[in-house]
Design a protein around this motif. Structure first.
Motif, short mmCIF file in Angstrom:
data_model
loop_
_atom_site.label_atom_id
_atom_site.label_comp_id
_atom_site.label_asym_id
_atom_site.label_seq_id
_atom_site.Cartn_x
_atom_site.Cartn_y
_atom_site.Cartn_z
N GLU A 7 1.01 -1.10 -0.06
CA GLU A 7 0.02 -0.14 -0.09
C GLU A 7 0.75 1.22 -0.05
O GLU A 7 0.77 2.19 -0.80
N ASN A 8 1.95 1.34 0.97
CA ASN A 8 2.73 2.46 1.08
C ASN A 8 3.36 2.73 -0.43
O ASN A 8 3.56 3.73 -0.81
N ARG A 64 2.43 1.58 -3.29
CA ARG A 64 1.45 2.23 -4.21
C ARG A 64 1.23 3.52 -4.19
O ARG A 64 0.97 4.29 -5.00
N GLU A 65 1.04 3.99 -2.87
CA GLU A 65 0.86 5.42 -2.69
C GLU A 65 2.01 6.21 -3.25
O GLU A 65 1.83 7.33 -3.62
N GLN A 66 3.14 5.70 -2.97
CA GLN A 66 4.45 6.53 -3.26
C GLN A 66 4.41 6.57 -4.97
O GLN A 66 4.62 7.75 -5.64
#
Lengths: 111, 346
Positions: free
Chosen positions: B29-30, B32-34
């Motif tokens: 998730e982190n 993908r967010e980046q």
């Protein structure tokens, strides 16, 4: 060669110096709830750059030590793990800040 | 996103089993967010090179996963100094034994191939010992981690610790750390070493004195029926060389009593060589033999047997004393190192 040794030595000492400060910064920033990537950005915006591969494991370690609490929650149609300072974490942070200020004051008198 | 999934899969392999799913879900998730953040900045989807750059910046899967693990030691920093000291002592003992064995094999004219095979078996002999010592210390480390034994003992020892009971300061002479070798000792050893050498190279008065000391008044008789056995003739030159080396060391120590390191190393070398020579002598049953042409040899056979027996046990005692002397030299060497390492810088 000498320059390399010098810069390696400086880098090691810098990392040692940063290690404790990072924990204080992370705990303080998590007085407001954040998920990993957002926390990294928030810290960077305040001048505290930290690598993801350092921050994410650190969050888990602080949680396992009872200083942080976390929960999975959906935000913007995406599941994210949000961290915040626990009650115990708040107490520890207060003590750490006092210690840091005392140390800082002493250092200011010394250097 | 194939690359991202492959990256996460590679990280997962090295993660602690129970936390793999949770960590990968969060990390995914982190990341993908980046990536989305980057895309928002670019105003278009990231291309493969840009995705590679993000993943490379995040780090090698092995290292990334490693940071999620608690640091683990087979032997931790508390026990490691002791463990290392034990290892070094074992290595020194085994190396010394193999060195002596190889020298003996060479002196016995064994084929060089056999000697080399024996020397190379050193690793085979040392590795199991190292493995066992490591296992013992790993178990101790495990117990220490589990029950915090060292911390408990340290607390107890600290409560009992009284700095007033620490040993008095050792006098550290200039230059080197350990006590200097007394000149009286060097003079005494030098005197006997020179006397022995003169006897060995057959200087007549010394030889007569030695015979008197060994056999009593009978030794002064012109017709001593015994002479040195054949083994001594084989060792004639090596004994002279060894004796000269000893004399050199004693003169050096007499002039510079504080050269403790020189003394210890020279002593160990001479003692090691002496042990090899003693080994050959002790193995021989005929240390003394009857002088050829002695009338009525049966009369002297019992006396010869007793003298040989006494000499045999005396030489064995000499070997034991040499080993003790060598151990003392090793201790002195350790002291030199310890004192040099701990002496305050001037």
């Amino acid at each position: 060669m000498v320059t390399t040794i010098h810069s390696e030595l400086f880098e090691n000492l810098r990392l040692e110096l940063r290690r404790g400060s990072l924990i204080i910064a992370v705990l303080a920033q998590l007085r407001t709830e954040h998920y990993g990537y957002a926390l990294r950005k928030a810290l960077a915006d305040r001048g505290m750059e930290i690598e993801e591969s350092t921050l994410y494991p650190l969050l888990r370690r602080l949680e396992s030590q009872g200083l942080l609490a976390s929960e999975w929650r959906e935000e913007d149609k995406r599941n994210k793990r949000f961290y915040r300072l626990s009650e115990n974490g708040a107490l520890i942070l207060k003590e750490l800040l006092e210690e840091w200020q005392t140390m800082n004051a002493s250092l200011n008198r010394i250097v | 996103m194939d690359l991202l999934d492959r990256y996460l899969q590679a990280v997962r392999i090295y993660l602690p089993k129970g936390q793999q799913d949770d960590i990968i879900k969060e990390l995914g998730e982190n990341l993908r967010e980046q990536i989305e953040d980057k895309e928002a900045g670019l105003g278009r989807p990231v291309n493969e090179d840009e995705l590679v750059a993000i993943l490379k910046q995040h780090g090698l899967p092995l290292l990334v996963a490693g940071r999620y693990r608690q640091p683990r030691y087979l032997i931790g920093p508390t026990l490691f100094p002791q463990y290392w000291l034990v290892m070094k002592i074992i290595l020194a003992i085994v190396a010394f034994s193999y060195g002596v064995a190889a020298a003996v094999m060479l002196a016995e004219s064994n084929p060089i191939g056999q000697v080399l095979a024996a020397v190379f078996s050193f690793a085979g002999a040392v590795l199991p010992i190292f493995a066992w010592v490591t296992i013992v210390y790993a178990v101790l480390n495990l117990c220490n981690d589990k029950f915090h034994l060292m911390e408990k003992w340290a607390t107890e020892w600290n409560a009992k610790f009284d700095p007033r009971k620490l040993p008095a300061l050792r006098s550290v002479p200039e230059g080197l750390g350990a006590k200097p070798i007394p000149r009286s000792k060097s003079i005494f050893e030098l005197f006997f070493n020179v006397a022995f050498l003169l006897w060995w190279i057959r200087v007549a008065p010394i030889r007569r004195l030695a015979l008197f000391m060994t056999l009593g008044p009978a030794g002064l008789s012109a017709h001593v029926p015994f002479q040195l056995g054949p083994v001594w003739h084989t060792l004639f030159v090596p004994v002279i060389l060894l004796s000269l080396a000893g004399i050199g060391q004693q003169i050096g120590t007499l002039i510079h009593p504080s050269w403790v390191k020189f003394y210890s190393i020279a002593r160990l070398t001479v003692n090691g060589s002496s042990l090899i020579l003693l080994y050959f002598v002790i193995r021989s049953s005929d240390l003394l033999v009857l002088v050829p042409g002695t009338a009525d040899p049966a009369n002297f056979s019992e006396a010869l047997r007793i003298v040989n027996l006494i000499l045999h046990y005396s030489l064995m005692l000499a070997a034991v004393l040499t080993v003790f002397e060598s151990l003392k030299a090793v201790r002195q060497l350790i002291r030199v190192r310890y004192n040099v390492a701990t002496a305050p810088a001037l």
